[in-house]
Design an enzyme around this catalytic site. Sequence first.
Site, PDB file in Angstrom:
ATOM      1  N   GLY A  95      34.875  97.407  67.664  1.00  0.00           N
ATOM      2  CA  GLY A  95      35.661  96.301  66.970  1.00  0.00           C
ATOM      3  C   GLY A  95      36.683  97.172  66.123  1.00  0.00           C
TER       4      GLY A  95
ATOM      5  N   ASP B 132      32.261  95.776  75.805  1.00  0.00           N
ATOM      6  CA  ASP B 132      31.433  94.713  75.035  1.00  0.00           C
ATOM      7  C   ASP B 132      29.994  95.494  74.389  1.00  0.00           C
ATOM      8  OD1 ASP B 132      29.705  92.685  74.441  1.00  0.00           O
ATOM      9  OD2 ASP B 132      30.146  91.566  76.351  1.00  0.00           O
TER      10      ASP B 132
ATOM     11  N   ASN C  27      30.778  98.663  63.910  1.00  0.00           N
ATOM     12  CA  ASN C  27      31.447  97.455  63.214  1.00  0.00           C
ATOM     13  C   ASN C  27      31.443  96.215  63.896  1.00  0.00           C
ATOM     14  OD1 ASN C  27      33.758  96.499  61.138  1.00  0.00           O
ATOM     15  ND2 ASN C  27      34.597  96.381  63.207  1.00  0.00           N
TER      16      ASN C  27
ATOM     17  N   SER D  10      25.505  93.467  56.176  1.00  0.00           N
ATOM     18  CA  SER D  10      25.988  92.292  55.178  1.00  0.00           C
ATOM     19  C   SER D  10      25.158  92.018  54.088  1.00  0.00           C
ATOM     20  CB  SER D  10      26.272  90.970  56.114  1.00  0.00           C
ATOM     21  OG  SER D  10      26.555  90.001  55.151  1.00  0.00           O
TER      22      SER D  10
ATOM     23  N   TYR E 258      22.898  85.199  62.119  1.00  0.00           N
ATOM     24  CA  TYR E 258      23.764  86.204  61.448  1.00  0.00           C
ATOM     25  C   TYR E 258      22.883  87.353  60.460  1.00  0.00           C
ATOM     26  CZ  TYR E 258      27.984  88.559  59.513  1.00  0.00           C
ATOM     27  OH  TYR E 258      28.974  89.194  58.881  1.00  0.00           O
TER      28      TYR E 258
ATOM     29  N   ILE F 240      34.762  89.609  52.277  1.00  0.00           N
ATOM     30  CA  ILE F 240      35.963  90.437  52.394  1.00  0.00           C
ATOM     31  C   ILE F 240      37.034  89.662  53.576  1.00  0.00           C
ATOM     32  CG2 ILE F 240      36.638  92.364  53.744  1.00  0.00           C
ATOM     33  CD1 ILE F 240      34.539  92.999  51.802  1.00  0.00           C
TER      34      ILE F 240
HETATM   35  P1  NDP Z   1      36.577  90.337  62.783  1.00  0.00           P
HETATM   36  O1  NDP Z   1      36.116  89.047  63.098  1.00  0.00           O
HETATM   37  O2  NDP Z   1      38.224  90.453  61.941  1.00  0.00           O
HETATM   38  O3  NDP Z   1      36.410  91.410  63.821  1.00  0.00           O
HETATM   39  C1  NDP Z   1      35.133  91.440  64.284  1.00  0.00           C
HETATM   40  C2  NDP Z   1      35.456  92.654  65.307  1.00  0.00           C
HETATM   41  O4  NDP Z   1      34.436  92.806  66.072  1.00  0.00           O
HETATM   42  C3  NDP Z   1      36.631  92.615  66.371  1.00  0.00           C
HETATM   43  O5  NDP Z   1      37.224  93.744  66.309  1.00  0.00           O
HETATM   44  C4  NDP Z   1      36.205  92.169  67.645  1.00  0.00           C
HETATM   45  O6  NDP Z   1      36.927  92.901  68.771  1.00  0.00           O
HETATM   46  C5  NDP Z   1      34.804  93.020  67.502  1.00  0.00           C
HETATM   47  N1  NDP Z   1      33.746  92.258  68.488  1.00  0.00           N
HETATM   48  C6  NDP Z   1      33.305  91.178  68.652  1.00  0.00           C
HETATM   49  N2  NDP Z   1      32.473  90.962  69.498  1.00  0.00           N
HETATM   50  C7  NDP Z   1      32.364  92.223  70.121  1.00  0.00           C
HETATM   51  C8  NDP Z   1      31.590  92.677  71.203  1.00  0.00           C
HETATM   52  N3  NDP Z   1      30.914  91.961  72.111  1.00  0.00           N
HETATM   53  N4  NDP Z   1      31.753  93.812  71.480  1.00  0.00           N
HETATM   54  C9  NDP Z   1      32.869  94.641  70.966  1.00  0.00           C
HETATM   55  N5  NDP Z   1      33.494  94.494  69.771  1.00  0.00           N
HETATM   56  C10 NDP Z   1      33.256  93.112  69.460  1.00  0.00           C
HETATM   57  O7  NDP Z   1      35.778  90.387  61.436  1.00  0.00           O
HETATM   58  P2  NDP Z   1      35.435  91.598  60.382  1.00  0.00           P
HETATM   59  O8  NDP Z   1      36.603  92.748  60.287  1.00  0.00           O
HETATM   60  O9  NDP Z   1      35.619  90.934  59.009  1.00  0.00           O
HETATM   61  O10 NDP Z   1      33.968  92.288  60.717  1.00  0.00           O
HETATM   62  C11 NDP Z   1      33.577  93.516  60.903  1.00  0.00           C
HETATM   63  C12 NDP Z   1      32.246  93.683  60.734  1.00  0.00           C
HETATM   64  O11 NDP Z   1      32.036  93.320  59.326  1.00  0.00           O
HETATM   65  C13 NDP Z   1      31.259  92.543  61.285  1.00  0.00           C
HETATM   66  O12 NDP Z   1      30.136  93.337  61.899  1.00  0.00           O
HETATM   67  C14 NDP Z   1      30.990  91.657  60.378  1.00  0.00           C
HETATM   68  O13 NDP Z   1      29.933  90.969  60.585  1.00  0.00           O
HETATM   69  C15 NDP Z   1      30.914  92.359  59.028  1.00  0.00           C
HETATM   70  N6  NDP Z   1      30.924  91.855  57.771  1.00  0.00           N
HETATM   71  C16 NDP Z   1      32.194  91.245  57.593  1.00  0.00           C
HETATM   72  C17 NDP Z   1      32.313  90.301  56.362  1.00  0.00           C
HETATM   73  C18 NDP Z   1      33.507  89.636  55.773  1.00  0.00           C
HETATM   74  O14 NDP Z   1      33.278  88.912  54.823  1.00  0.00           O
HETATM   75  N7  NDP Z   1      34.739  89.670  56.567  1.00  0.00           N
HETATM   76  C19 NDP Z   1      31.229  90.499  55.365  1.00  0.00           C
HETATM   77  C20 NDP Z   1      30.114  91.328  55.938  1.00  0.00           C
HETATM   78  C21 NDP Z   1      29.879  91.963  57.131  1.00  0.00           C
HETATM   79  P3  NDP Z   1      38.169  92.410  69.252  1.00  0.00           P
HETATM   80  O15 NDP Z   1      39.140  92.582  68.317  1.00  0.00           O
HETATM   81  O16 NDP Z   1      38.468  93.107  70.429  1.00  0.00           O
HETATM   82  O17 NDP Z   1      38.122  90.752  69.320  1.00  0.00           O
END
Ligand code: NDP
Length: 247
Positions: free
Chosen positions: A12, A63, A90, A142, A155, A188
Site C-alpha cells: 500500500g 493483493d 502498511n 493502530s 479492524y 491520521i
Molecule cells: P489509505 O486508505 O490511504 O491507504 C490504504 C493502503 O492500503 C492503500 O495504499 C491501498 O492500496 C492499500 N491496500 C488496501 N487493500 C490492499 C490489499 N488487499 N493489498 C495491498 N494493498 C492494499 O489509508 P492510510 O494511509 O490511512 O492507512 C495505512 C495504514 O495505516 C493502514 O494499515 C491503516 O489501517 C493504518 N492506520 C491508519 C490510521 C489513520 O488514521 N489513517 C490510523 C491507524 C492505522 P491502493 O492504493 O492500491 O488502493
Amino acid sequence: MNFENKTAVITGGSRGIGLAIAKKLAENGANIAILYVGDEAEGKNAVAELAAYGTKVEQYFCDVSDFEGSKKVVDTVLEEFGGIDILINNAGITRDKLVLNMDEKDFDAVINVNLKGTFNMIKHTYKHFMKKRSGRIVSTSSIVGLIGNAGQANYSASKAGIIGLTKSVARELAGRGVTVNAVAPGYIGTDMTNVLSDKVKEAMKAQIPAKRIGTPEDVANVVAFLCSDEAAYVTGEVIRVDGGLAI
Ligand code: NDP
C-alpha cells in the site's frame, strides 16, 4: 539515518501513510518497491514522485491477502532488486459497523487484508531475512488494536492481531539480527479518515491531547527510525503515534 543500498518493500505504498514512508526511506537512500492493489495510475504517479530521490523505484500489483499472488511478487522483487532489507506492512482496509450489523464478509475482508496480509508478507520474506541475518520488519497496527473502538470490532481485532504477530516473530528472529516492530497510529489525515464526517473529525480532534490530527509524515518518521541501524536493539515494540490519544 542512511538507507543507501537497501531495498524496502512497502505494501500500500502509493498513497497515504505508505507513500509518506516510501518518501522518507527514499529520501535517505533506499530503493523502493511499492505494492498497490487499486489504481495503477496512482501507483505510477507515486513512482514518478519517488524517482526524484534518485534511487531505484518500481511498483507491483499485489493483493496482500492472496497468499500465492503475494509470494510471486516477493520473489520477483527479490530477483529484480537482488534482495530485501526492509518490509513495511502498511496495507489496510476498514469496514466499520457495529457487530450488530457486521456480517461475516465484513469481518473476513478486514482480517484477510490487515492481518493475514501481514502474515503473508512476513512468511514470504522470512527465510530471506533469516539467511541474511539482518533486516527490518515494521507493521502498521493502530491504537484501536490497543484500546478497541465501537464500530471497529473487525479492524481492532486485525490490528491487535498484528501486535501478537509482531511480538512472536520478533522473538523468532531476534537472534538473526532481524527486528520486528509495529507502529500504532492514532487519527491520521489520509483517504481512510477523510471519509469521516466533519462532526466526527472535530469530535476526534477534541480528544487528542496534542490538539491536532496527525500527518502521514508523523508516522513515517517513526517507521524510518525503526528501520534504521540506530534502532538495532529495538524489537517486539509497538510505538503509538497518536498525539497522546491513547495515553
Ligand atoms: P489509505 O486508505 O490511504 O491507504 C490504504 C493502503 O492500503 C492503500 O495504499 C491501498 O492500496 C492499500 N491496500 C488496501 N487493500 C490492499 C490489499 N488487499 N493489498 C495491498 N494493498 C492494499 O489509508 P492510510 O494511509 O490511512 O492507512 C495505512 C495504514 O495505516 C493502514 O494499515 C491503516 O489501517 C493504518 N492506520 C491508519 C490510521 C489513520 O488514521 N489513517 C490510523 C491507524 C492505522 P491502493 O492504493 O492500491 O488502493
